[in-house]
Design a protein around this motif. Structure first.
Motif, PDB file in Angstrom:
ATOM      1  N   HIS A 232     -20.741 -49.768  51.508  1.00  0.00           N
ATOM      2  CA  HIS A 232     -21.093 -49.531  50.108  1.00  0.00           C
ATOM      3  C   HIS A 232     -22.013 -48.334  49.892  1.00  0.00           C
ATOM      4  O   HIS A 232     -21.659 -47.408  49.159  1.00  0.00           O
ATOM      5  CB  HIS A 232     -21.733 -50.794  49.520  1.00  0.00           C
ATOM      6  CG  HIS A 232     -20.814 -51.966  49.488  1.00  0.00           C
ATOM      7  ND1 HIS A 232     -19.701 -52.024  48.680  1.00  0.00           N
ATOM      8  CD2 HIS A 232     -20.839 -53.139  50.182  1.00  0.00           C
ATOM      9  CE1 HIS A 232     -19.070 -53.164  48.858  1.00  0.00           C
ATOM     10  NE2 HIS A 232     -19.739 -53.867  49.767  1.00  0.00           N
ATOM     11  N   PHE A 233     -23.190 -48.345  50.488  1.00  0.00           N
ATOM     12  CA  PHE A 233     -24.161 -47.285  50.191  1.00  0.00           C
ATOM     13  C   PHE A 233     -23.721 -45.922  50.717  1.00  0.00           C
ATOM     14  O   PHE A 233     -23.776 -44.922  49.986  1.00  0.00           O
ATOM     15  CB  PHE A 233     -25.542 -47.654  50.741  1.00  0.00           C
ATOM     16  CG  PHE A 233     -26.238 -48.714  49.939  1.00  0.00           C
ATOM     17  CD1 PHE A 233     -26.871 -48.401  48.752  1.00  0.00           C
ATOM     18  CD2 PHE A 233     -26.247 -50.034  50.358  1.00  0.00           C
ATOM     19  CE1 PHE A 233     -27.516 -49.372  47.993  1.00  0.00           C
ATOM     20  CE2 PHE A 233     -26.877 -51.022  49.613  1.00  0.00           C
ATOM     21  CZ  PHE A 233     -27.514 -50.690  48.425  1.00  0.00           C
ATOM     22  N   ASN A 234     -23.303 -45.859  51.966  1.00  0.00           N
ATOM     23  CA  ASN A 234     -22.914 -44.554  52.514  1.00  0.00           C
ATOM     24  C   ASN A 234     -21.740 -43.922  51.767  1.00  0.00           C
ATOM     25  O   ASN A 234     -21.781 -42.725  51.449  1.00  0.00           O
ATOM     26  CB  ASN A 234     -22.613 -44.670  54.006  1.00  0.00           C
ATOM     27  CG  ASN A 234     -23.870 -44.836  54.840  1.00  0.00           C
ATOM     28  OD1 ASN A 234     -24.982 -44.780  54.314  1.00  0.00           O
ATOM     29  ND2 ASN A 234     -23.708 -45.031  56.138  1.00  0.00           N
ATOM     30  N   PRO A 235     -20.678 -44.686  51.449  1.00  0.00           N
ATOM     31  CA  PRO A 235     -19.597 -44.078  50.669  1.00  0.00           C
ATOM     32  C   PRO A 235     -20.058 -43.578  49.300  1.00  0.00           C
ATOM     33  O   PRO A 235     -19.578 -42.552  48.814  1.00  0.00           O
ATOM     34  CB  PRO A 235     -18.578 -45.212  50.544  1.00  0.00           C
ATOM     35  CG  PRO A 235     -18.823 -46.074  51.744  1.00  0.00           C
ATOM     36  CD  PRO A 235     -20.306 -46.027  51.936  1.00  0.00           C
ATOM     37  N   LEU A 236     -20.997 -44.293  48.668  1.00  0.00           N
ATOM     38  CA  LEU A 236     -21.499 -43.868  47.365  1.00  0.00           C
ATOM     39  C   LEU A 236     -22.254 -42.541  47.474  1.00  0.00           C
ATOM     40  O   LEU A 236     -22.025 -41.627  46.674  1.00  0.00           O
ATOM     41  CB  LEU A 236     -22.416 -44.944  46.780  1.00  0.00           C
ATOM     42  CG  LEU A 236     -23.138 -44.583  45.478  1.00  0.00           C
ATOM     43  CD1 LEU A 236     -22.142 -44.282  44.368  1.00  0.00           C
ATOM     44  CD2 LEU A 236     -24.100 -45.700  45.080  1.00  0.00           C
ATOM     45  N   ILE A 237     -23.138 -42.436  48.457  1.00  0.00           N
ATOM     46  CA  ILE A 237     -23.905 -41.196  48.623  1.00  0.00           C
ATOM     47  C   ILE A 237     -22.974 -40.034  48.943  1.00  0.00           C
ATOM     48  O   ILE A 237     -23.097 -38.937  48.372  1.00  0.00           O
ATOM     49  CB  ILE A 237     -24.965 -41.362  49.728  1.00  0.00           C
ATOM     50  CG1 ILE A 237     -25.957 -42.477  49.376  1.00  0.00           C
ATOM     51  CG2 ILE A 237     -25.692 -40.041  49.973  1.00  0.00           C
ATOM     52  CD1 ILE A 237     -26.691 -42.281  48.070  1.00  0.00           C
TER      53      ILE A 237
ATOM     54  N   GLY B  65     -36.538 -47.632  47.108  1.00  0.00           N
ATOM     55  CA  GLY B  65     -35.587 -47.886  48.176  1.00  0.00           C
ATOM     56  C   GLY B  65     -34.334 -47.041  48.021  1.00  0.00           C
ATOM     57  O   GLY B  65     -34.390 -45.834  47.781  1.00  0.00           O
ATOM     58  N   ALA B  66     -33.183 -47.700  48.130  1.00  0.00           N
ATOM     59  CA  ALA B  66     -31.921 -46.988  47.983  1.00  0.00           C
ATOM     60  C   ALA B  66     -31.786 -46.372  46.598  1.00  0.00           C
ATOM     61  O   ALA B  66     -31.057 -45.394  46.417  1.00  0.00           O
ATOM     62  CB  ALA B  66     -30.751 -47.934  48.256  1.00  0.00           C
ATOM     63  N   GLY B  67     -32.490 -46.930  45.607  1.00  0.00           N
ATOM     64  CA  GLY B  67     -32.469 -46.342  44.267  1.00  0.00           C
ATOM     65  C   GLY B  67     -33.108 -44.978  44.238  1.00  0.00           C
ATOM     66  O   GLY B  67     -32.625 -44.065  43.552  1.00  0.00           O
ATOM     67  N   ALA B  68     -34.197 -44.803  44.984  1.00  0.00           N
ATOM     68  CA  ALA B  68     -34.828 -43.485  45.068  1.00  0.00           C
ATOM     69  C   ALA B  68     -33.892 -42.486  45.732  1.00  0.00           C
ATOM     70  O   ALA B  68     -33.750 -41.339  45.288  1.00  0.00           O
ATOM     71  CB  ALA B  68     -36.137 -43.580  45.858  1.00  0.00           C
ATOM     72  N   ASN B  69     -33.221 -42.926  46.782  1.00  0.00           N
ATOM     73  CA  ASN B  69     -32.363 -42.011  47.518  1.00  0.00           C
ATOM     74  C   ASN B  69     -31.037 -41.755  46.809  1.00  0.00           C
ATOM     75  O   ASN B  69     -30.422 -40.709  47.006  1.00  0.00           O
ATOM     76  CB  ASN B  69     -32.176 -42.528  48.940  1.00  0.00           C
ATOM     77  CG  ASN B  69     -33.503 -42.571  49.676  1.00  0.00           C
ATOM     78  OD1 ASN B  69     -34.397 -41.777  49.393  1.00  0.00           O
ATOM     79  ND2 ASN B  69     -33.665 -43.520  50.589  1.00  0.00           N
ATOM     80  N   LEU B  70     -30.607 -42.697  45.962  1.00  0.00           N
ATOM     81  CA  LEU B  70     -29.472 -42.432  45.095  1.00  0.00           C
ATOM     82  C   LEU B  70     -29.803 -41.263  44.167  1.00  0.00           C
ATOM     83  O   LEU B  70     -28.980 -40.360  43.976  1.00  0.00           O
ATOM     84  CB  LEU B  70     -29.150 -43.676  44.268  1.00  0.00           C
ATOM     85  CG  LEU B  70     -28.120 -43.501  43.152  1.00  0.00           C
ATOM     86  CD1 LEU B  70     -26.750 -43.179  43.722  1.00  0.00           C
ATOM     87  CD2 LEU B  70     -28.064 -44.743  42.274  1.00  0.00           C
TER      88      LEU B  70
ATOM     89  N   ASP C 293     -32.735 -45.689  54.080  1.00  0.00           N
ATOM     90  CA  ASP C 293     -31.301 -45.460  54.233  1.00  0.00           C
ATOM     91  C   ASP C 293     -30.784 -44.718  53.004  1.00  0.00           C
ATOM     92  O   ASP C 293     -31.564 -44.123  52.252  1.00  0.00           O
ATOM     93  CB  ASP C 293     -30.554 -46.781  54.466  1.00  0.00           C
ATOM     94  CG  ASP C 293     -30.735 -47.798  53.347  1.00  0.00           C
ATOM     95  OD1 ASP C 293     -30.853 -47.389  52.175  1.00  0.00           O
ATOM     96  OD2 ASP C 293     -30.752 -49.014  53.635  1.00  0.00           O
ATOM     97  N   SER C 294     -29.474 -44.711  52.822  1.00  0.00           N
ATOM     98  CA  SER C 294     -28.839 -43.998  51.707  1.00  0.00           C
ATOM     99  C   SER C 294     -29.231 -42.528  51.691  1.00  0.00           C
ATOM    100  O   SER C 294     -29.363 -41.916  50.634  1.00  0.00           O
ATOM    101  CB  SER C 294     -29.183 -44.672  50.373  1.00  0.00           C
ATOM    102  OG  SER C 294     -28.789 -46.025  50.389  1.00  0.00           O
ATOM    103  N   GLY C 295     -29.441 -41.980  52.889  1.00  0.00           N
ATOM    104  CA  GLY C 295     -29.757 -40.564  53.029  1.00  0.00           C
ATOM    105  C   GLY C 295     -31.229 -40.234  52.994  1.00  0.00           C
ATOM    106  O   GLY C 295     -31.603 -39.060  53.090  1.00  0.00           O
ATOM    107  N   GLY C 296     -32.092 -41.239  52.877  1.00  0.00           N
ATOM    108  CA  GLY C 296     -33.516 -40.973  52.746  1.00  0.00           C
ATOM    109  C   GLY C 296     -34.116 -40.173  53.881  1.00  0.00           C
ATOM    110  O   GLY C 296     -34.940 -39.278  53.663  1.00  0.00           O
ATOM    111  N   THR C 297     -33.723 -40.483  55.122  1.00  0.00           N
ATOM    112  CA  THR C 297     -34.295 -39.761  56.262  1.00  0.00           C
ATOM    113  C   THR C 297     -33.744 -38.348  56.362  1.00  0.00           C
ATOM    114  O   THR C 297     -34.233 -37.555  57.166  1.00  0.00           O
ATOM    115  CB  THR C 297     -34.026 -40.507  57.582  1.00  0.00           C
ATOM    116  OG1 THR C 297     -32.605 -40.632  57.790  1.00  0.00           O
ATOM    117  CG2 THR C 297     -34.654 -41.895  57.564  1.00  0.00           C
ATOM    118  N   TRP C 298     -32.737 -38.027  55.580  1.00  0.00           N
ATOM    119  CA  TRP C 298     -32.164 -36.660  55.533  1.00  0.00           C
ATOM    120  C   TRP C 298     -32.747 -35.890  54.362  1.00  0.00           C
ATOM    121  O   TRP C 298     -33.182 -34.753  54.508  1.00  0.00           O
ATOM    122  CB  TRP C 298     -30.654 -36.768  55.418  1.00  0.00           C
ATOM    123  CG  TRP C 298     -29.888 -35.496  55.664  1.00  0.00           C
ATOM    124  CD1 TRP C 298     -29.549 -34.966  56.886  1.00  0.00           C
ATOM    125  CD2 TRP C 298     -29.343 -34.599  54.682  1.00  0.00           C
ATOM    126  NE1 TRP C 298     -28.822 -33.802  56.724  1.00  0.00           N
ATOM    127  CE2 TRP C 298     -28.684 -33.555  55.373  1.00  0.00           C
ATOM    128  CE3 TRP C 298     -29.347 -34.571  53.296  1.00  0.00           C
ATOM    129  CZ2 TRP C 298     -28.040 -32.510  54.720  1.00  0.00           C
ATOM    130  CZ3 TRP C 298     -28.701 -33.531  52.641  1.00  0.00           C
ATOM    131  CH2 TRP C 298     -28.062 -32.510  53.362  1.00  0.00           C
TER     132      TRP C 298
END
Length: 263
Positions: free
Chosen positions: A88-93, A113-118, A145-150
């Motif tokens: 779910h999250f990776n395909p969305l990002i 969380g994932a909302g910030a990285n979205l 996650d969801s790209g946060g570390t990138w």
């Protein structure tokens, strides 16, 4: 298509779409239903030939990340977070990053969380001055996650990225702008109009060129200079044969505003 966890509006005249996360009682936190609706909504926006997209949240928050109530904590049957992220999250990002037009996040409150990285996955991030960004993962023993570390190290540097991730501290919109995490902090009451006006402005630009700018900038983060020079050459060759390039040149010669069509 009808939606429950999101709202979708398309301004056909301006070719601008808006997707609003719509679970305000849960700070627009993610469920599997919301993921499915977002995927369908992005298909709808592309099919409608939108040339800019605004992503925002209903109520007092942008998105609080994953709704923990949507997960299974039964001993022996706990939700596999790797599967959840991979499905779910990776395909969305990836989808947001690859959209062939600009995506603007209008962060109207807490983005956690994932909302910030979205939000950070979008091309331009506007935030209300009262909004905040929180890498809340550490508070429940997880990694961003969801790209946060990138996204974080590239935008604010390793020292600040580690500080945000390891402490889970709240980062206000104005400091986020100062640090270069987001494009602009704006007055709360002006957020949505500012986002819509920016989307309309971008939708009038040469859309293929904007998509190529996105591609080139992201490629450059890991490319050598020689690789980047070659990509710039190839993109310029492609865009140099486009309708909008010809229109831009004609408008310049004729001393008038160009009328780009996104092709």
């Amino acid at each position: 298509m009808s939606y429950e966890a999101i709202n979708v509006t398309i301004d056909a005249a301006n070719q601008v779409a808006t997707i609003t996360l719509n679970r305000p009682d849960k700070l627009n936190s993610f469920t599997r239903q919301m993921h499915g609706e977002l995927a369908a909504a992005l298909d709808e926006v592309v099919a409608a030939h939108a040339r800019a997209l605004v992503l925002t949240g209903a109520g007092r928050g942008f998105c609080a990340g994953q709704d923990l109530a949507d997960l299974d904590f039964t001993p022996g049957a706990m939700t596999d977070l790797g599967d959840l992220i991979g499905e779910h999250f990776n395909p969305l990002i990836r989808r947001i990053q690859a959209l062939p037009f600009p995506v603007i996040a209008a962060v109207n409150g807490t983005a956690a969380g994932a909302g910030a990285n979205l939000a950070l996955a979008c091309d331009l991030v506007l935030a209300a001055r009262s909004a905040s960004f929180i890498q809340a993962f550490v508070k429940i023993g997880l990694v961003p996650d969801s790209g946060g570390t990138w996204f974080l190290p590239q935008r604010v540097g390793m020292a600040r990225a580690l500080g945000l991730a390891m402490t889970g501290e709240k980062l206000g919109a104005e400091k986020a702008e100062t640090w270069g995490l987001i494009w602009q902090a704006v007055d709360d009451e002006a957020l949505q109009s500012t986002a819509q006006n920016l989307a309309i402005q971008l939708a009038k630009q040469p859309t293929r060129a904007l998509a190529a700018i996105k591609q080139a900038m992201r490629h450059g983060l890991s490319a050598t200079l020689d690789e980047q020079l070659d990509l710039e050459r190839d993109l310029q060759r492609e865009l140099g044969a486009s309708h909008d390039y010809a229109e831009g040149v004609r408008a310049f010669i004729e001393k008038r505003a160009p009328r780009f069509e996104g092709r």
